[in-house]
Scaffold this active site. Sequence first.
Site, PDB file in Angstrom:
ATOM      1  N   TYR A   1       2.941 -12.187  25.633  1.00  0.00           N
ATOM      2  CA  TYR A   1       1.522 -11.752  25.138  1.00  0.00           C
ATOM      3  C   TYR A   1       1.739 -11.357  23.670  1.00  0.00           C
ATOM      4  O   TYR A   1       1.057 -11.300  22.756  1.00  0.00           O
ATOM      5  CB  TYR A   1       1.039 -10.815  26.137  1.00  0.00           C
ATOM      6  CG  TYR A   1       0.001  -9.887  25.594  1.00  0.00           C
ATOM      7  CD1 TYR A   1      -1.310 -10.389  25.197  1.00  0.00           C
ATOM      8  CD2 TYR A   1       0.270  -8.342  25.173  1.00  0.00           C
ATOM      9  CE1 TYR A   1      -2.275  -9.632  24.679  1.00  0.00           C
ATOM     10  CE2 TYR A   1      -0.843  -7.934  24.589  1.00  0.00           C
ATOM     11  CZ  TYR A   1      -1.993  -8.586  24.405  1.00  0.00           C
ATOM     12  OH  TYR A   1      -2.972  -7.767  23.875  1.00  0.00           O
TER      13      TYR A   1
HETATM   14  O1  LIG Z   1      -1.356  -1.429  24.060  1.00  0.00           O
HETATM   15  C1  LIG Z   1      -1.758  -2.728  24.223  1.00  0.00           C
HETATM   16  O2  LIG Z   1      -1.540  -3.342  23.233  1.00  0.00           O
HETATM   17  C2  LIG Z   1      -1.966  -3.467  25.551  1.00  0.00           C
HETATM   18  O3  LIG Z   1      -2.304  -2.441  26.274  1.00  0.00           O
HETATM   19  C3  LIG Z   1      -2.518  -2.735  27.724  1.00  0.00           C
HETATM   20  O4  LIG Z   1      -1.214  -3.157  28.173  1.00  0.00           O
HETATM   21  P1  LIG Z   1      -0.155  -1.872  28.937  1.00  0.00           P
HETATM   22  O5  LIG Z   1      -0.061  -0.750  28.040  1.00  0.00           O
HETATM   23  O6  LIG Z   1       0.804  -2.491  29.802  1.00  0.00           O
HETATM   24  O7  LIG Z   1      -1.224  -1.218  30.047  1.00  0.00           O
HETATM   25  P2  LIG Z   1      -1.676  -1.236  31.676  1.00  0.00           P
HETATM   26  O8  LIG Z   1      -1.300  -2.475  32.106  1.00  0.00           O
HETATM   27  O9  LIG Z   1      -2.754  -0.753  31.899  1.00  0.00           O
HETATM   28  O10 LIG Z   1      -0.107  -0.299  32.021  1.00  0.00           O
HETATM   29  C4  LIG Z   1      -0.113   1.046  31.685  1.00  0.00           C
HETATM   30  C5  LIG Z   1       1.050   1.716  31.995  1.00  0.00           C
HETATM   31  O11 LIG Z   1       1.177   1.660  33.802  1.00  0.00           O
HETATM   32  C6  LIG Z   1       2.337   1.189  33.885  1.00  0.00           C
HETATM   33  N1  LIG Z   1       2.169   0.145  35.213  1.00  0.00           N
HETATM   34  C7  LIG Z   1       1.530  -0.818  35.223  1.00  0.00           C
HETATM   35  C8  LIG Z   1       1.255  -1.539  36.355  1.00  0.00           C
HETATM   36  C9  LIG Z   1       1.760  -0.976  37.611  1.00  0.00           C
HETATM   37  O12 LIG Z   1       1.561  -1.679  38.793  1.00  0.00           O
HETATM   38  N2  LIG Z   1       2.420   0.126  37.628  1.00  0.00           N
HETATM   39  C10 LIG Z   1       2.334   0.797  36.255  1.00  0.00           C
HETATM   40  O13 LIG Z   1       3.438   1.915  36.328  1.00  0.00           O
HETATM   41  C11 LIG Z   1       2.959   0.180  32.849  1.00  0.00           C
HETATM   42  O14 LIG Z   1       4.197   0.003  32.712  1.00  0.00           O
HETATM   43  C12 LIG Z   1       2.295   0.974  31.578  1.00  0.00           C
HETATM   44  O15 LIG Z   1       3.174   2.017  31.277  1.00  0.00           O
HETATM   45  C13 LIG Z   1      -3.232  -4.059  27.957  1.00  0.00           C
HETATM   46  O16 LIG Z   1      -3.231  -4.415  29.031  1.00  0.00           O
HETATM   47  C14 LIG Z   1      -2.917  -5.116  26.897  1.00  0.00           C
HETATM   48  O17 LIG Z   1      -3.926  -6.145  26.924  1.00  0.00           O
HETATM   49  C15 LIG Z   1      -2.785  -4.467  25.539  1.00  0.00           C
HETATM   50  O18 LIG Z   1      -2.592  -5.178  24.592  1.00  0.00           O
END
Ligand SMILES: O=C(O)[C@H]1O[C@H](OP(=O)(O)OP(=O)(O)OC[C@H]2O[C@@H](n3ccc(=O)[nH]c3=O)[C@H](O)[C@@H]2O)[C@H](O)[C@@H](O)[C@@H]1O
Length: 434
Positions: free
Chosen positions: A246
């Site tokens: 991504y």
């Molecule tokens: O900042 C960005 O550019 C990105 O932000 C998000 O990606 P992400 O930060 O990974 O968002 P989440 O999937 O909501 O995860 C948030 C946090 O929760 C954590 N997480 C996620 C899933 C899970 O089951 N458990 C968990 O602890 C992840 O490691 C992360 O630290 C969006 O999903 C992306 O599309 C976007 O581009």
Amino acid sequence: MQMSHIDDIPSTPGKFKMEKSPYFHRLRWHTSLAKLTFWPIVFLGVLFIVFFRSPSSSPLHSDPSRRSLRTYNWGGSAWEKRVRSSARVRSRNGISVLVTGAAGFVGTHVSAALKRRGDGVIGLDNFNDYYDPSLKRSRQALLERTGVFIVEGDINDSALLRKLFEVVPFTHVMHLAAQAGVRYAMENPSSYVHSNIAGLVNLLEVCKSANPQPAIVWASSSSVYGLNTKVPFSEKDRTDQPASLYAATKKAGEEIAHTYNHIYGLSLTGLRFFTVYGPWGRPDMAYFFFTKDILNGKSIPIFEAANHGTVARDFTYIDDIVKGCLAALDTAEKSTGSGGKKKRPAQLRVFNLGNTSPMPVSDLVSILERLLKVKANRNIMRLPRNGDVQFTHANISYAQRELGYKPTTDLQTGLKKFVRWYLSYYSNGKKAAE
Ligand SMILES: O=C(O)[C@H]1O[C@H](OP(=O)(O)OP(=O)(O)OC[C@H]2O[C@@H](n3ccc(=O)[nH]c3=O)[C@H](O)[C@@H]2O)[C@H](O)[C@@H](O)[C@@H]1O
């Protein structure tokens, strides 16, 4: 072992071996060929009816790499009338904007905000089923009430894009259509290439030939910082170590933007969003499905890094992001090309749009527990190697200076608004979070 007749079919004609007399063989071959071609023809016929006659029920939806096979209905005088009316500018100095991904989370909020201030807006969305399409339909209904028409179609459809530019001489494009999500890239890599690379190039091709060329603002991602460890992340930091496909496609988008700016004089602004959250958000994001799972008493996986290292995100509230998007549109200079040729150098920018206040994921869960008044069933687990990085933290001084960007919503306040929306949206009886 007895082989089924299907196994008898040679994979290539050259590998077909004759066992009996050529005549006997030909006979057998003809009868089995008739049998073998009958069912495939019936099957193809059914496929044709299902996929091309009723696209909305097509099982192809679940394979985003093949989304381009879907057909959409567009065109005709009634359709053009709707497009023109939605794109009509109603304020002095207003702009006319094509918003791609308008039924998406950020797209809906940005479209509504533009419309509210009197700009002309046309949405474009393919309503794919990466997550619950009924949520996208609800957002569409919301936008319709404010006078925004969302055209159903794919950014890979050049004929549709050209038609839209023929009907409306857009001054701006807000390009938010994308295959989002960091972890899903391991499951369905081609959907990222399809939307974030092929779709972007297709859109830029149409924009560069449009007359006048629009200025383009588009969604990049904080994930381009990848394994960068220098904090807070500045636009000047290295972005050549993406941790997910991504991120790699978003980084590729930034390079593609450079090329179209350089060759064709397109004005391009990339916005690196930092984990945007809020009402009408994306159900694939952690804060969203944590809420659902906490309410359902299901355990939630909370990631931690090696040696109990904290995983944190610079969670940014949707209203702050919308302000950043509008400011990017308002400060975008005109593109400088015409007839597909650059006349002079054009603007090329990249901004961080974050909150400058990283929060551990476990704190996010504690806030949700308080707001929902339910204790979460926490399952602390090691950050899987599936594209996630340990932390993000935006330096926003460049956006502050150029866009007047200043986030004002802390995580507690933003989540409160999200939870209020979530409870009212899903407690209306009919809907259940999928
Ligand atoms: O900042 C960005 O550019 C990105 O932000 C998000 O990606 P992400 O930060 O990974 O968002 P989440 O999937 O909501 O995860 C948030 C946090 O929760 C954590 N997480 C996620 C899933 C899970 O089951 N458990 C968990 O602890 C992840 O490691 C992360 O630290 C969006 O999903 C992306 O599309 C976007 O581009």
